[in-house]
Motif scaffolding. Structure first.
Motif, PDB file in Angstrom:
ATOM      1  N   ILE A 135       0.846  -1.183   0.000  1.00  0.00           N
ATOM      2  CA  ILE A 135       0.000   0.000   0.000  1.00  0.00           C
ATOM      3  C   ILE A 135       0.887   1.240   0.000  1.00  0.00           C
ATOM      4  N   GLY A 136       0.584   2.199  -0.862  1.00  0.00           N
ATOM      5  CA  GLY A 136       1.347   3.438  -0.924  1.00  0.00           C
ATOM      6  C   GLY A 136       0.419   4.641  -0.936  1.00  0.00           C
ATOM      7  N   ALA A 137       0.784   5.684  -0.201  1.00  0.00           N
ATOM      8  CA  ALA A 137      -0.008   6.915  -0.147  1.00  0.00           C
ATOM      9  C   ALA A 137       0.886   8.024   0.380  1.00  0.00           C
ATOM     10  N   LEU A 138       0.366   9.245   0.370  1.00  0.00           N
ATOM     11  CA  LEU A 138       1.096  10.373   0.927  1.00  0.00           C
ATOM     12  C   LEU A 138       0.678  10.656   2.361  1.00  0.00           C
ATOM     13  N   ASP A 139      -0.479  10.133   2.768  1.00  0.00           N
ATOM     14  CA  ASP A 139      -0.999  10.387   4.111  1.00  0.00           C
ATOM     15  C   ASP A 139      -1.504   9.073   4.708  1.00  0.00           C
ATOM     16  N   PRO A 140      -0.912   8.606   5.811  1.00  0.00           N
ATOM     17  CA  PRO A 140      -1.346   7.339   6.408  1.00  0.00           C
ATOM     18  C   PRO A 140      -2.814   7.343   6.814  1.00  0.00           C
ATOM     19  N   ALA A 141      -3.311   8.489   7.294  1.00  0.00           N
ATOM     20  CA  ALA A 141      -4.707   8.551   7.731  1.00  0.00           C
ATOM     21  C   ALA A 141      -5.651   8.309   6.558  1.00  0.00           C
ATOM     22  N   TYR A 142      -5.320   8.894   5.414  1.00  0.00           N
ATOM     23  CA  TYR A 142      -6.157   8.703   4.220  1.00  0.00           C
ATOM     24  C   TYR A 142      -6.161   7.247   3.791  1.00  0.00           C
ATOM     25  N   ALA A 143      -4.985   6.633   3.743  1.00  0.00           N
ATOM     26  CA  ALA A 143      -4.899   5.232   3.330  1.00  0.00           C
ATOM     27  C   ALA A 143      -5.711   4.341   4.262  1.00  0.00           C
ATOM     28  N   ALA A 144      -5.623   4.598   5.555  1.00  0.00           N
ATOM     29  CA  ALA A 144      -6.356   3.783   6.523  1.00  0.00           C
ATOM     30  C   ALA A 144      -7.861   3.923   6.338  1.00  0.00           C
ATOM     31  N   GLU A 145      -8.330   5.160   6.079  1.00  0.00           N
ATOM     32  CA  GLU A 145      -9.767   5.379   5.903  1.00  0.00           C
ATOM     33  C   GLU A 145     -10.262   4.825   4.576  1.00  0.00           C
ATOM     34  N   ALA A 146      -9.448   4.962   3.519  1.00  0.00           N
ATOM     35  CA  ALA A 146      -9.886   4.514   2.199  1.00  0.00           C
ATOM     36  C   ALA A 146     -10.002   2.993   2.123  1.00  0.00           C
ATOM     37  N   LEU A 147      -9.149   2.295   2.849  1.00  0.00           N
ATOM     38  CA  LEU A 147      -9.159   0.832   2.792  1.00  0.00           C
ATOM     39  C   LEU A 147     -10.104   0.272   3.849  1.00  0.00           C
ATOM     40  N   SER A 148     -11.377   0.555   3.680  1.00  0.00           N
ATOM     41  CA  SER A 148     -12.391   0.043   4.598  1.00  0.00           C
ATOM     42  C   SER A 148     -12.538  -1.460   4.422  1.00  0.00           C
ATOM     43  N   SER A 149     -13.267  -2.083   5.316  1.00  0.00           N
ATOM     44  CA  SER A 149     -13.445  -3.531   5.227  1.00  0.00           C
ATOM     45  C   SER A 149     -14.160  -3.917   3.935  1.00  0.00           C
ATOM     46  N   GLN A 150     -15.105  -3.081   3.499  1.00  0.00           N
ATOM     47  CA  GLN A 150     -15.815  -3.361   2.256  1.00  0.00           C
ATOM     48  C   GLN A 150     -14.870  -3.271   1.057  1.00  0.00           C
ATOM     49  N   VAL A 151     -14.000  -2.250   1.050  1.00  0.00           N
ATOM     50  CA  VAL A 151     -13.035  -2.095  -0.032  1.00  0.00           C
ATOM     51  C   VAL A 151     -12.062  -3.264  -0.048  1.00  0.00           C
ATOM     52  N   ALA A 198     -15.177   0.204  -7.153  1.00  0.00           N
ATOM     53  CA  ALA A 198     -15.427   1.650  -7.161  1.00  0.00           C
ATOM     54  C   ALA A 198     -16.638   1.996  -6.299  1.00  0.00           C
ATOM     55  N   GLU A 199     -17.663   1.161  -6.343  1.00  0.00           N
ATOM     56  CA  GLU A 199     -18.846   1.407  -5.517  1.00  0.00           C
ATOM     57  C   GLU A 199     -18.497   1.326  -4.032  1.00  0.00           C
ATOM     58  N   ALA A 200     -17.611   0.401  -3.676  1.00  0.00           N
ATOM     59  CA  ALA A 200     -17.194   0.288  -2.277  1.00  0.00           C
ATOM     60  C   ALA A 200     -16.410   1.528  -1.852  1.00  0.00           C
ATOM     61  N   ILE A 201     -15.582   2.060  -2.735  1.00  0.00           N
ATOM     62  CA  ILE A 201     -14.835   3.285  -2.415  1.00  0.00           C
ATOM     63  C   ILE A 201     -15.784   4.458  -2.299  1.00  0.00           C
ATOM     64  N   ASP A 202     -16.758   4.541  -3.194  1.00  0.00           N
ATOM     65  CA  ASP A 202     -17.745   5.633  -3.130  1.00  0.00           C
ATOM     66  C   ASP A 202     -18.557   5.574  -1.839  1.00  0.00           C
ATOM     67  N   ALA A 203     -18.808   4.353  -1.353  1.00  0.00           N
ATOM     68  CA  ALA A 203     -19.612   4.203  -0.134  1.00  0.00           C
ATOM     69  C   ALA A 203     -18.819   4.492   1.130  1.00  0.00           C
ATOM     70  N   THR A 204     -17.501   4.573   1.014  1.00  0.00           N
ATOM     71  CA  THR A 204     -16.662   4.866   2.180  1.00  0.00           C
ATOM     72  C   THR A 204     -16.679   6.374   2.449  1.00  0.00           C
ATOM     73  N   PRO A 205     -16.882   6.804   3.700  1.00  0.00           N
ATOM     74  CA  PRO A 205     -16.963   8.244   4.009  1.00  0.00           C
ATOM     75  C   PRO A 205     -15.613   8.943   3.834  1.00  0.00           C
ATOM     76  N   LEU A 206     -15.386   9.457   2.644  1.00  0.00           N
ATOM     77  CA  LEU A 206     -14.117  10.107   2.320  1.00  0.00           C
ATOM     78  C   LEU A 206     -14.308  11.538   1.794  1.00  0.00           C
ATOM     79  N   ASP A 207     -15.476  12.131   2.051  1.00  0.00           N
ATOM     80  CA  ASP A 207     -15.737  13.463   1.497  1.00  0.00           C
ATOM     81  C   ASP A 207     -14.733  14.512   1.968  1.00  0.00           C
ATOM     82  N   HIS A 208     -14.199  14.347   3.181  1.00  0.00           N
ATOM     83  CA  HIS A 208     -13.246  15.339   3.690  1.00  0.00           C
ATOM     84  C   HIS A 208     -11.883  15.232   3.006  1.00  0.00           C
TER      85      HIS A 208
END
Length: 424
Positions: A135-151, A198-208
């Motif tokens: 897994i690679g990202a610029l922000d650990p918090a974002y990566a943790a939130e984006a990789l929900s159990s559904q994703v 993509a639907e699983a990512i859209d359903a994850t609360p990432l609006d912020h």
């Protein structure tokens, strides 16, 4: 007919048969795509990938999209499968549209190598995926939130049918390398799986984490303020480009800056010269002919915050230069300046340490510009020179700037960024 003639006829016939077979196979393939309601475009424009800025997109100057397949999945989600060639990569890419523009995220299964040019920090893999994923990202918090159990569940499902997944989020596109594009019967369910992810990512609360819409232009990875110009021959009159010869042209013109660093212009300059040479013909007679030589040079300059006295810094090969108190520095670099005291003020011990730790291409201050002798025109060279000059100017003492008419340093010191994990 001679034996050689028959061989030629057979070879031509075989070549024609192969060509016809390829054309027929391509026509059948395109027909099968259209029967699904998909659109095939054999000559897509650059606009088809202009919104994408993460590798393999957004890297280098060569960016050539080719055969393109577009359509919608059963859920109505837009997709694109396209052949793409860049300076350091060539292949097929599949993608579906997300509902939001999100920061970059890299997800790789198995021993998949990171994409060329990627600059992201490696993050811990979620427990649901296990250690086999990268897994690679610029922000650990974002990566943790984006990789929900559904994703993670959808990722595991895709990996079951396609080991070695190489997935990324690029703005509002979910991008995967090497889709099964050769067989529409395999591509269709693969796209459905990608749409489910993509639907699983859209359903994850990432609006912020939503990212702003970038301006419609050719983009460069991690350089949002670089602008592709293409050609601008007026630069030949305002830069230290070679004036002699004829047929002068510019190409790959780029303008921009990195953050609060100095703005730059970079381009390739090509021109011709002609000369007359004497030669002896087959009968021993002396003849003359006109020969045209083609020349290329690469120009890279950064606009300084004010006019600065002449100063040239390069490797020891450019001459002995001014002697400094550091023997190690004198062995590695040569500094030339009309005002020796000014050179000592700018090239102080801390500046010497910076130069030795980050050896640049030879550069020279001329009036209000710093010109670099890179010998290469590339995204990496521009980025490295930009970062180096920003650090060099940040180490110019405050009293030097005041002597040049500026109240404060235009480039205050910045903390060094952590070293990212880069793709090969």
């Amino acid at each position: 007919m001679s034996q050689t003639g028959w061989i030629v006829v057979v070879v031509v016939a075989v070549a024609v048969a192969i060509g016809v077979a390829l054309i027929v196979r391509r026509d059948r393939y395109i027909r099968s795509l259209r029967e699904r309601g998909w659109i095939f475009n054999g000559s897509p424009t650059f606009e088809t990938v202009a919104r994408l800025s993460n590798p393999p997109f957004g890297v280098g100057f060569r960016r050539d999209p080719d055969d393109q397949i577009t359509g919608r999945t059963s859920s109505g989600r837009a997709f694109q499968v396209i052949e793409y060639t860049a300076e350091n990569w060539s292949g097929w890419v599949g993608m579906v549209t997300l509902s939001r523009r999100l920061p970059e995220l890299w997800i790789m299964g198995g021993q998949t190598r990171p994409r060329y040019g990627v600059a992201a920090t490696r993050m811990p893999s979620p427990p649901q995926l296990g250690d086999a994923w990268q897994i690679g990202a610029l922000d650990p918090a974002y990566a943790a939130e984006a990789l929900s159990s559904q994703v993670c569940g959808q990722l595991a499902a895709m990996a079951a049918s396609q080991p070695g997944l190489n997935i990324s989020i690029d703005g509002d596109q979910l991008v995967v390398l090497d889709p099964p594009r050769k067989d529409p019967d395999l591509l269709a369910p693969w796209l459905e799986q990608l749409a489910s992810l993509a639907e699983a990512i859209d359903a994850t609360p990432l609006d912020h984490w939503i990212q702003p819409e970038p301006p419609p232009r050719l983009t460069f990875y991690h350089h949002p303020d670089w602008h592709w110009i293409g050609e601008d021959d007026s630069l030949l009159h305002t830069t230290p480009a070679t004036r002699s010869g004829h047929g002068h042209t510019t190409s790959n013109v780029i303008r921009g800056r990195d953050g609060d660093g100095p703005p730059f212009v970079a381009f390739t300059h090509e021109w011709k010269t002609t000369r007359t040479e004497t030669y002896t013909d087959s009968e021993g007679r002396s003849q003359t002919r006109t020969v045209t030589d083609h020349h290329t040079e690469h120009i890279l300059g950064f606009q300084l915050p004010t006019r600065m006295p002449p100063l040239k810094v390069g490797r020891r090969g450019i001459g002995r230069g001014i002697s400094f108190e550091s023997g190690a520095f004198n062995e590695q670099f040569a500094v030339h300046a009309q005002d020796t005291k000014y050179a000592y003020d700018v090239i102080h011990p801390r500046q010497m340490e910076y130069l030795m730790a980050n050896p640049p291409a030879t550069f020279e201050f001329v009036d209000g510009w710093a010109w670099f002798e890179t010998g290469v025109h590339s995204q990496d060279v521009i980025g490295h020179s930009s970062q180096f000059l920003r650090g060099f100017l940040a180490r110019v003492p405050r009293f030097v700037w005041r002597n040049l008419g500026l109240e404060e340093s235009p480039y205050p010191p910045i903390e060094p960024a952590p070293t990212p994990v880069r793709g090969a």
